[in-house]
Write a protein that holds these residues in place. Structure first.
Motif, PDB file in Angstrom:
ATOM      1  N   LEU A 232       8.297   7.535 -15.458  1.00  0.00           N
ATOM      2  CA  LEU A 232       8.016   7.131 -14.076  1.00  0.00           C
ATOM      3  C   LEU A 232       6.908   6.091 -13.994  1.00  0.00           C
ATOM      4  CD1 LEU A 232       8.104  10.601 -12.270  1.00  0.00           C
ATOM      5  CD2 LEU A 232       9.874   8.820 -12.264  1.00  0.00           C
ATOM      6  N   GLY A 233       6.304   5.756 -15.120  1.00  0.00           N
ATOM      7  CA  GLY A 233       5.155   4.854 -15.092  1.00  0.00           C
ATOM      8  C   GLY A 233       4.003   5.519 -14.347  1.00  0.00           C
ATOM      9  N   THR A 234       3.040   4.730 -13.923  1.00  0.00           N
ATOM     10  CA  THR A 234       1.949   5.280 -13.123  1.00  0.00           C
ATOM     11  C   THR A 234       2.563   5.815 -11.838  1.00  0.00           C
ATOM     12  OG1 THR A 234       0.395   3.688 -14.037  1.00  0.00           O
ATOM     13  CG2 THR A 234      -0.222   4.750 -11.970  1.00  0.00           C
ATOM     14  N   HIS A 235       2.305   7.104 -11.548  1.00  0.00           N
ATOM     15  CA  HIS A 235       2.941   7.698 -10.374  1.00  0.00           C
ATOM     16  C   HIS A 235       2.086   8.789  -9.752  1.00  0.00           C
ATOM     17  CE1 HIS A 235       4.159  10.409 -13.648  1.00  0.00           C
ATOM     18  NE2 HIS A 235       4.329  11.350 -12.726  1.00  0.00           N
ATOM     19  N   LEU A 236       2.400   9.101  -8.504  1.00  0.00           N
ATOM     20  CA  LEU A 236       1.776  10.194  -7.763  1.00  0.00           C
ATOM     21  C   LEU A 236       2.842  11.187  -7.374  1.00  0.00           C
ATOM     22  CD1 LEU A 236      -0.326   8.206  -5.126  1.00  0.00           C
ATOM     23  CD2 LEU A 236      -1.173   9.269  -7.218  1.00  0.00           C
ATOM     24  N   GLU A 237       2.500  12.468  -7.410  1.00  0.00           N
ATOM     25  CA  GLU A 237       3.342  13.504  -6.829  1.00  0.00           C
ATOM     26  C   GLU A 237       2.519  14.167  -5.736  1.00  0.00           C
ATOM     27  OE1 GLU A 237       5.269  16.128  -9.625  1.00  0.00           O
ATOM     28  OE2 GLU A 237       5.575  14.472 -11.039  1.00  0.00           O
ATOM     29  N   ILE A 238       3.097  14.289  -4.549  1.00  0.00           N
ATOM     30  CA  ILE A 238       2.391  14.846  -3.398  1.00  0.00           C
ATOM     31  C   ILE A 238       3.181  16.032  -2.865  1.00  0.00           C
ATOM     32  CG2 ILE A 238       1.440  14.366  -1.105  1.00  0.00           C
ATOM     33  CD1 ILE A 238       1.426  11.378  -1.895  1.00  0.00           C
ATOM     34  N   GLU A 239       2.491  17.169  -2.700  1.00  0.00           N
ATOM     35  CA  GLU A 239       3.101  18.397  -2.175  1.00  0.00           C
ATOM     36  C   GLU A 239       2.894  18.444  -0.659  1.00  0.00           C
ATOM     37  OE1 GLU A 239       4.795  20.387  -4.229  1.00  0.00           O
ATOM     38  OE2 GLU A 239       4.182  19.205  -5.974  1.00  0.00           O
TER      39      GLU A 239
ATOM     40  N   THR B 230       0.837  -1.195   0.000  1.00  0.00           N
ATOM     41  CA  THR B 230       0.000   0.000   0.000  1.00  0.00           C
ATOM     42  C   THR B 230       0.875   1.251   0.000  1.00  0.00           C
ATOM     43  OG1 THR B 230      -1.730  -1.149   1.220  1.00  0.00           O
ATOM     44  CG2 THR B 230      -1.781   1.246   1.298  1.00  0.00           C
ATOM     45  N   VAL B 231       0.524   2.227  -0.818  1.00  0.00           N
ATOM     46  CA  VAL B 231       1.249   3.497  -0.859  1.00  0.00           C
ATOM     47  C   VAL B 231       0.856   4.307   0.369  1.00  0.00           C
ATOM     48  CG1 VAL B 231       1.548   5.687  -2.093  1.00  0.00           C
ATOM     49  CG2 VAL B 231       1.373   3.527  -3.364  1.00  0.00           C
ATOM     50  N   VAL B 232       1.849   4.741   1.135  1.00  0.00           N
ATOM     51  CA  VAL B 232       1.638   5.580   2.319  1.00  0.00           C
ATOM     52  C   VAL B 232       2.516   6.813   2.148  1.00  0.00           C
ATOM     53  CG1 VAL B 232       1.819   5.713   4.820  1.00  0.00           C
ATOM     54  CG2 VAL B 232       1.177   3.552   3.754  1.00  0.00           C
ATOM     55  N   SER B 233       1.934   7.973   2.315  1.00  0.00           N
ATOM     56  CA  SER B 233       2.653   9.230   2.137  1.00  0.00           C
ATOM     57  C   SER B 233       3.665   9.449   3.265  1.00  0.00           C
ATOM     58  CB  SER B 233       1.639  10.374   2.116  1.00  0.00           C
ATOM     59  OG  SER B 233       2.289  11.606   1.980  1.00  0.00           O
ATOM     60  N   ILE B 234       4.731  10.207   2.960  1.00  0.00           N
ATOM     61  CA  ILE B 234       5.741  10.531   3.965  1.00  0.00           C
ATOM     62  C   ILE B 234       5.221  11.508   5.006  1.00  0.00           C
ATOM     63  CG2 ILE B 234       7.656  10.064   2.406  1.00  0.00           C
ATOM     64  CD1 ILE B 234       8.002  13.185   2.202  1.00  0.00           C
ATOM     65  N   ALA B 235       4.184  12.278   4.656  1.00  0.00           N
ATOM     66  CA  ALA B 235       3.603  13.292   5.549  1.00  0.00           C
ATOM     67  C   ALA B 235       2.269  13.731   4.955  1.00  0.00           C
ATOM     68  CB  ALA B 235       4.543  14.497   5.682  1.00  0.00           C
ATOM     69  N   ASP B 236       1.478  14.476   5.736  1.00  0.00           N
ATOM     70  CA  ASP B 236       0.248  15.045   5.196  1.00  0.00           C
ATOM     71  C   ASP B 236       0.601  15.891   3.977  1.00  0.00           C
ATOM     72  OD1 ASP B 236      -1.254  13.909   7.206  1.00  0.00           O
ATOM     73  OD2 ASP B 236      -1.380  15.749   8.389  1.00  0.00           O
ATOM     74  N   GLY B 237      -0.281  15.885   2.992  1.00  0.00           N
ATOM     75  CA  GLY B 237      -0.026  16.680   1.802  1.00  0.00           C
ATOM     76  C   GLY B 237      -1.192  16.614   0.845  1.00  0.00           C
ATOM     77  N   VAL B 238      -0.978  17.173  -0.326  1.00  0.00           N
ATOM     78  CA  VAL B 238      -1.996  17.240  -1.371  1.00  0.00           C
ATOM     79  C   VAL B 238      -1.435  16.575  -2.620  1.00  0.00           C
ATOM     80  CG1 VAL B 238      -3.344  18.789  -2.842  1.00  0.00           C
ATOM     81  CG2 VAL B 238      -2.933  19.383  -0.439  1.00  0.00           C
ATOM     82  N   VAL B 239      -2.203  15.635  -3.184  1.00  0.00           N
ATOM     83  CA  VAL B 239      -1.796  15.016  -4.443  1.00  0.00           C
ATOM     84  C   VAL B 239      -1.878  16.080  -5.529  1.00  0.00           C
ATOM     85  CG1 VAL B 239      -2.348  13.259  -6.172  1.00  0.00           C
ATOM     86  CG2 VAL B 239      -2.577  12.723  -3.727  1.00  0.00           C
ATOM     87  N   SER B 240      -0.745  16.346  -6.179  1.00  0.00           N
ATOM     88  CA  SER B 240      -0.699  17.387  -7.204  1.00  0.00           C
ATOM     89  C   SER B 240      -0.655  16.811  -8.613  1.00  0.00           C
ATOM     90  CB  SER B 240       0.505  18.304  -6.982  1.00  0.00           C
ATOM     91  OG  SER B 240       1.706  17.556  -6.980  1.00  0.00           O
ATOM     92  N   VAL B 241      -0.214  15.553  -8.736  1.00  0.00           N
ATOM     93  CA  VAL B 241      -0.118  14.908 -10.051  1.00  0.00           C
ATOM     94  C   VAL B 241      -0.471  13.436  -9.888  1.00  0.00           C
ATOM     95  CG1 VAL B 241       1.443  14.209 -11.917  1.00  0.00           C
ATOM     96  CG2 VAL B 241       1.713  16.455 -10.864  1.00  0.00           C
ATOM     97  N   ILE B 242      -1.298  12.950 -10.797  1.00  0.00           N
ATOM     98  CA  ILE B 242      -1.487  11.509 -10.980  1.00  0.00           C
ATOM     99  C   ILE B 242      -0.949  11.241 -12.371  1.00  0.00           C
ATOM    100  CG2 ILE B 242      -3.117   9.602 -11.148  1.00  0.00           C
ATOM    101  CD1 ILE B 242      -4.969  11.225  -9.283  1.00  0.00           C
ATOM    102  N   GLY B 243       0.220  10.608 -12.429  1.00  0.00           N
ATOM    103  CA  GLY B 243       0.984  10.562 -13.665  1.00  0.00           C
ATOM    104  C   GLY B 243       0.628   9.435 -14.604  1.00  0.00           C
ATOM    105  N   ASP B 244       0.970   9.673 -15.848  1.00  0.00           N
ATOM    106  CA  ASP B 244       0.713   8.810 -16.990  1.00  0.00           C
ATOM    107  C   ASP B 244       1.528   7.525 -16.928  1.00  0.00           C
ATOM    108  OD1 ASP B 244       0.489   7.682 -19.514  1.00  0.00           O
ATOM    109  OD2 ASP B 244       1.144   9.462 -20.583  1.00  0.00           O
ATOM    110  N   PRO B 245       0.870   6.363 -17.094  1.00  0.00           N
ATOM    111  CA  PRO B 245       1.631   5.114 -17.105  1.00  0.00           C
ATOM    112  C   PRO B 245       2.622   5.017 -18.264  1.00  0.00           C
ATOM    113  CG  PRO B 245      -0.714   4.707 -17.527  1.00  0.00           C
ATOM    114  CD  PRO B 245      -0.562   6.167 -17.218  1.00  0.00           C
TER     115      PRO B 245
END
Length: 70
Positions: A34-41, A15-30
């Motif tokens: 980077l393949g399917t990816h998340l960017e969290i601010e 399961t993906v667990v964030s390093i800290a509270d944040g906001v998902v800014s990108v749900i990236g293209d497979p």
């Protein structure tokens, strides 16, 4: 590529667990490097930090409870 991050491999299906509270800014293209990816601010100790979870396996749609932490 060269970057200032740390690469971790927790194993397929983890399961993906964030390093800290944040906001998902990108749900990236497979189809990207980077393949399917998340960017969290995040704001950590007053500083902006972006975390990236890359090369993710297939799963439910964003926001769907997969039984782990969100």
């Amino acid at each position: 590529t060269v970057h200032n991050g740390v690469d971790l491999n927790p194993g397929y299906g983890t399961t993906v667990v964030s390093i800290a509270d944040g906001v998902v800014s990108v749900i990236g293209d497979p189809g990207s490097a980077l393949g399917t990816h998340l960017e969290i601010e995040h704001i950590i100790d007053g500083q902006p930090v972006t975390s990236v979870d890359a090369h993710l396996g297939a799963g439910g749609p964003p926001g769907e409870d997969q039984g782990g932490e969100q």
